[in-house]
Every structure is written in structure tokens, then in C-alpha cells.
Design a protein around this motif. Structure first.
Motif, short mmCIF file in Angstrom:
data_model
loop_
_atom_site.label_atom_id
_atom_site.label_comp_id
_atom_site.label_asym_id
_atom_site.label_seq_id
_atom_site.Cartn_x
_atom_site.Cartn_y
_atom_site.Cartn_z
N SER A 430 0.84 -1.19 0.00
CA SER A 430 0.00 0.00 0.00
C SER A 430 0.88 1.24 0.00
N PRO A 431 0.39 2.36 -0.55
CA PRO A 431 1.19 3.58 -0.59
C PRO A 431 1.52 4.09 0.81
N THR A 432 2.73 4.55 1.00
CA THR A 432 3.12 5.22 2.24
C THR A 432 4.24 6.21 1.95
N LYS A 433 4.28 7.26 2.76
CA LYS A 433 5.34 8.26 2.63
C LYS A 433 6.14 8.37 3.93
N VAL A 434 5.89 7.44 4.85
CA VAL A 434 6.47 7.53 6.19
C VAL A 434 7.37 6.33 6.46
N SER A 435 8.58 6.61 6.90
CA SER A 435 9.51 5.57 7.31
C SER A 435 10.52 6.16 8.29
N SER A 436 11.02 5.34 9.20
CA SER A 436 12.06 5.78 10.14
C SER A 436 13.27 4.86 10.11
N SER A 437 13.30 3.91 9.17
CA SER A 437 14.40 2.97 9.06
C SER A 437 15.36 3.40 7.97
N TYR A 438 16.67 3.27 8.24
CA TYR A 438 17.68 3.78 7.33
C TYR A 438 18.55 2.64 6.79
N MET A 439 18.69 2.61 5.47
CA MET A 439 19.52 1.58 4.85
C MET A 439 20.99 1.97 4.93
N GLY A 440 21.82 1.06 5.44
CA GLY A 440 23.24 1.32 5.51
C GLY A 440 23.98 0.75 4.32
N LYS A 441 23.83 -0.56 4.10
CA LYS A 441 24.48 -1.21 2.97
C LYS A 441 23.50 -2.22 2.37
N MET A 442 23.56 -2.34 1.05
CA MET A 442 22.66 -3.28 0.39
C MET A 442 23.22 -3.63 -0.97
N ALA A 443 22.96 -4.85 -1.41
CA ALA A 443 23.28 -5.27 -2.77
C ALA A 443 22.26 -6.32 -3.18
N PHE A 444 21.63 -6.11 -4.33
CA PHE A 444 20.74 -7.15 -4.82
C PHE A 444 20.59 -7.08 -6.32
N SER A 445 20.09 -8.19 -6.87
CA SER A 445 19.94 -8.31 -8.31
C SER A 445 18.89 -9.36 -8.60
N GLY A 446 18.60 -9.55 -9.86
CA GLY A 446 17.65 -10.58 -10.27
C GLY A 446 18.07 -11.16 -11.61
#
Length: 504
Positions: A430-446
Motif C-alpha cells: 500500500s502507498p506510504t510516505k512515512v519511514s524511520s528505518s535507514y539503509m546502511g548497505k545493500m546489494a541485490f539483483s535478479g
């Protein structure tokens, strides 16, 4: 301070070392920007002035009155752009008369638009060459008086012969049309919109796609509008076959979170295709239309060259930025390198969630670091992450491989990491504009079946969505190594398999 498990630290180090060695080499040899000069461009998100009643047929004079009010705004904004040293300004689709029409009610707002490739014409200097071309006269004069390129969208009526078996009963084709005027007022380009929304019954689809380009001292440009960006033609043909890396893009785009926000998707196209995209949207937040920007091959231009304001009390806005011409694109295709260094993945329960009308397979993200994979159809998405996860907040990692059929129809493949709106399974997607979590490091693919994959990153600051560019996107792999400025709303890879659009 983020803390990765030992195995994840090793993997992240391998990824970053690989990218630093091979990624930058690729950039330096295949993504060279052979620019002669940078150029300065503007887009205006326009709070369009609507006619009082769009359900009845009005006179040409009444139609002109509405369009001239909008053109007065265009003239003022072009002057401001010129004062800011812009060399081109782009205005939105439907910016002269607004939305929601029938074929009959929009007719008084249309003008015959000649082919500039056949006959040279300066409407400002020669207003009487064609009858009832008042809008083209004003647009030409706006360009001339401010000595810059003007790109606008308007309606065309093109007469057809009774002998034409496809000629409508009113003996004219009606097209949504982009027009381009040079700094001296010359009419330099015309584009008839090819991919119409299902509710655009007032306009006809051209028999064949226009591949419209125009030359400037700072590079060759293409132009198309709105839904065209979702399909192979004209967008991909212009970019790949004709080597067009600058696109003037009038649009009327509804902001569809979580994956199809205007600033989110348009910046992803610019980055995925390595182009400059000058995207001007309507400003009608009450109906969901907003989000404009100048996007380049790193997602956005420097200094946040976009406008996102969905407040009902907000108004339109001018965005001006300096961009570099681009003359080459990365080659190579969609080769997956991250998957080669994955060994095993956490096994999580799979759920179904609905995103923008599509049913995704997903796993829930409830711990601050983990390895993830999820498959649907032919597509498998894999990744690992390290994030500051606000207690109580819930995210989902999902995959979709199938035909998108809500509203418009196209074949979509997507790997997504999204915030669940109300931190419940039922709210994931569902649509949201609110978050308090912060991404530090990430890597992904498909393992996408298409090379057309577009990287999206949408963040939130005090409940306002925004863009950031601290990501690496290389050969189909999305890597975040220095954290995001802003809390995480969505981090996604959106793939379009154009070859499967015609599947039943």
C-alpha cells in the motif's frame, strides 16, 4: 554504526572490490561523456487553469480564453527560466486546457499543426500562414522573446479525406501533440503521441509511431510524452537505435506509490538508460498529478533538481539545472555478478502482497541484517542488506514476473524492497510516505529475462518522498555502500520485457 555478520562482511567486501576494479574500468571506458558544453534546462510543473465546464462544447473564443490564461503563466515562467540562463524549457502534457474530455468537447481547443519537416515556419513572425493557430503563434513568440527552446504539449486536428478508410466521422484526426520552437521562434519539431491511456478517447492513435528528434547547439534531442515512456516505441528506439540521450518529456503522470511515483520512476529511467530526461508534469495534487524534474544518468542532477509537493495548498514550480550532454551508453547487457558470490540464503515464509495492482511473491524483513531471495515465475531476486530497522517497522522483499493489467497493459519484472505502510503484512504494497528505518548497505539483483532494468530508490524525510543518488548501478546490480540520505521507502529494480507485451 552498522554491524554486518562476518559472512555478509566478506560478501559485501567482495562486491565492492569487484565493483571498484571492474565497475570503474567499465565506466571509464564505456560511459565516457563526450560533451562539448553543458547546457542549462528548465521544467515547469504547471497548476493548469481548467475551463469552467468540460462537459459542453464551447466556442473557439471561449477555448482560446482558457488557453491564453495558461499561456500567460508559460510566458512568465519562461522569462524566469531565461533569467536563470536556461536554454530550454519543457511544459507538461495537457498544460493548456487540463484533463477529462470527450472528442467533441476538446475539439475547439485544437489547432492544425503542419509538419515542420516539410515547410519551414515561424508562427511568431508569420501568424497568418495558417488559420486558427493562435496558440502556436504565442508559443513561438515566447521562445523568440526569451531566446530559448520551448517544448509544450497541445492538441492537433489534422484533416483527413473521406477516401481514407480510417478517417473519423468528423473528417479529422485528433492527436495529443508535442511542439518545439527554437530560440528565434522557428517551429522545429512536432510529435503525435503514440501510446494513449485507455481513457484518452478524445485523441486518435497515429497509424505509425513518430520518431521525433531536433538538433540544438548543445546536442540532439528526442521528444515523446507520458505513457510513451513505458513502451519500446518510441522511447527505446529513439535511445538505442538513434542514439538520443536527451529527452524532452511533457507528461501528465499520476503519482502511484510505492513503485510508480513520478520522480521515482522517471529518475530510474534516466539512470537505467543513461539519458538526460527533462520531465514536466501537471501540478494537480488533489487528483494525484505532481512530481517533475531534470534527471540524468546518476538518477538526478546535482542539487536536487526535482519538485515533489503534494500539499493541496501548493502551487506549480520551476526547476532549473545544468546538465551535460551524453553521447554514449553502457554496453553489455544484464549479466548477473552478485549471484555468483551468494552461497546460501535464509529460508523465510513466502507471502502474497499487492503492489500497484500486481500480486508479488514476498518475504518479510524483520531483522536489521539478512540475506534474502524470492522467486516468481522465471524471475528470482537475491540480495543482502544491513539497515537500521526502527522497532516495529516492517519491510517486504518481493518479486513479480507477469503482465501488468491494471489500467494499462505491459509485461513487468520487478525485484523490490519496500516499506509496509502500517507495519502489517496486509499493508505491504500500500502507498506510504512515512519511514524511520535507514539503509546502511545493500546489494541485490535478479535474473531478469530483459536487459531493460531500471533502478529505483525513494526515501522519506519527515513524510516527504525524495530521491538520493548514493547508489551504484552496474550491469543490473544495485549496490548501496554509503547509506541513504533519508529513511527507506523503496529500493527496487524494475524490468520491462517489451518482447512479451503482446502475450495473451
Amino acid at each position: 554504526m552498522f554491524s554486518l555478520p562476518n559472512r555478509n562482511r566478506i560478501k559485501m567486501k567482495l562486491v565492492l572490490i569487484y565493483f571498484l576494479i571492474f565497475g570503474f574500468y567499465h565506466v571509464n571506458t564505456e560511459m565516457v561523456v563526450h560533451s562539448l558544453d553543458s547546457f542549462r534546462a528548465a521544467v515547469y510543473e504547471h497548476d493548469v487553469i481548467f475551463p469552467a465546464d468540460r462537459t459542453k462544447i464551447v466556442s473557439r473564443d471561449e477555448a482560446l480564453k482558457v488557453m491564453m490564461e495558461n499561456l500567460m503563466v508559460y510566458s512568465k515562467q519562461t522569462s524566469l527560466a531565461s533569467l536563470n540562463e536556461a536554454q530550454m524549457i519543457v511544459f507538461p502534457e495537457y498544460g493548456l486546457y487540463g484533463l477529462v474530455w470527450t472528442r467533441e468537447t476538446v475539439a475547439p481547443y485544437l489547432e492544425y499543426i503542419p509538419d515542420p519537416n516539410v515547410e519551414m515556419w515561424n508562427p511568431c513572425n508569420e501568424p497568418s500562414v495558417y488559420n486558427s493557430t493562435e496558440v502556436q503563434h504565442v508559443l513561438s513568440c515566447i521562445a523568440k522573446n526569451n531566446s530559448l527552446y520551448v517544448v509544450a504539449n497541445m492538441g492537433a486536428r489534422q484533416p483527413c479525406k473521406i477516401s481514407d478508410p480510417k478517417c473519423p466521422v468528423d473528417h479529422q484526426y485528433q492527436y495529443s501533440t508535442n511542439v518545439v520552437y527554437g530560440p528565434n521562434g522557428d517551429f522545429v519539431a512536432r510529435y503525435f503521441k503514440f501510446n494513449l491511456y485507455s481513457d484518452e478517447k478524445q485523441f486518435d492513435k497515429p497509424e505509425r509511431v513518430d520518431l521525433t528528434t531536433f538538433d540544438t547547439p548543445f546536442g540532439r534531442f528526442g521528444t515523446f510524452s507520458s505513457l510513451d515512456i513505458m513502451y519500446h516505441d518510441p522511447a527505446i528506439t529513439l535511445i538505442e537505435k538513434m542514439n538520443i540521450t536527451n529527452i524532452a518529456y511533457p507528461t501528465a503522470w499520476v503519482d502511484e506509490l510505492p513503485l510508480l511515483s513520478a520522480i521515482e520512476f522517471h529518475s530510474a529511467i534516466a539512470e537505467g538508460m543513461n539519458i538526460n530526461l527533462l520531465a514536466a508534469n501537471l501540478h494537480l495534487p488533489s487528483a494525484g498529478y505532481h512530481g517533475s524534474g531534470l534527471y540524468w544518468s546518476l538518477g538526478t542532477a546535482i542539487d536536487a533538481a526535482y519538485y515533489y509537493n503534494d500539499s493541496l495548498s501548493s502551487s506549480g514550480s520551476l526547476v532549473v539545472q545544468t546538465l551535460d550532454p551524453l553521447f554514449s551508453r553502457p554496453t553489455g547487457g544484464n549479466i548477473k555478478r552478485l549471484s555468483a558470490i551468494y552461497d546460501s540464503f535464509t529460508s523465510n515464509k513466502t507471502y502474497e502482497i499487492k503492489i500497484n495492482g500486481d500480486i508479488y511473491s514476498a518475504v518479510l524483513v524483520q531483522v536489521p541484517h539478512d540475506e534474502l531471495n524470492i522467486c516468481q515465475g522465471d524471475l528470482c531476486c537475491s540480495g543482502f542488506y544491513d539497515t537500521y530497522l526502527e522497532p516495529g517497522e516492517l519491510f517486504a522483499f518481493g518479486a513479480f514476473d507477469g503482465m501488468h493489467t491494471e489500467g494499462e497493459r505491459y509485461y513487468l519484472q520487478a525485484c523490490v524492497f519496500i516499506k509496509c505502510a502500517n507495519n502489517t503484512l496486509e499493508s505491504c504494497g500500500s502507498p506510504t510516505k512515512v519511514s524511520s528505518s535507514y539503509m546502511g548497505k545493500m546489494a541485490f539483483s535478479g535474473n531478469f529475462t530483459t536487459k531493460y532494468v531500471f533502478p529505483e530508490v525513494l526515501t522519506s524525510e519527515n513524510g516527504v518522498p525524495g530521491l538520493m543518488t548514493k547508489i551504484w548501478y552496474y550491469m543490473g546490480d544495485l549496490i548501496i555502500d554509503a547509506g541513504l540520505n533519508g529513511a527507506t521507502l523503496s529500493i527496487s529494480l524494475i524490468g520491462r520485457d517489451y518482447s512479451r507485451d503482446n502475450l495473451a
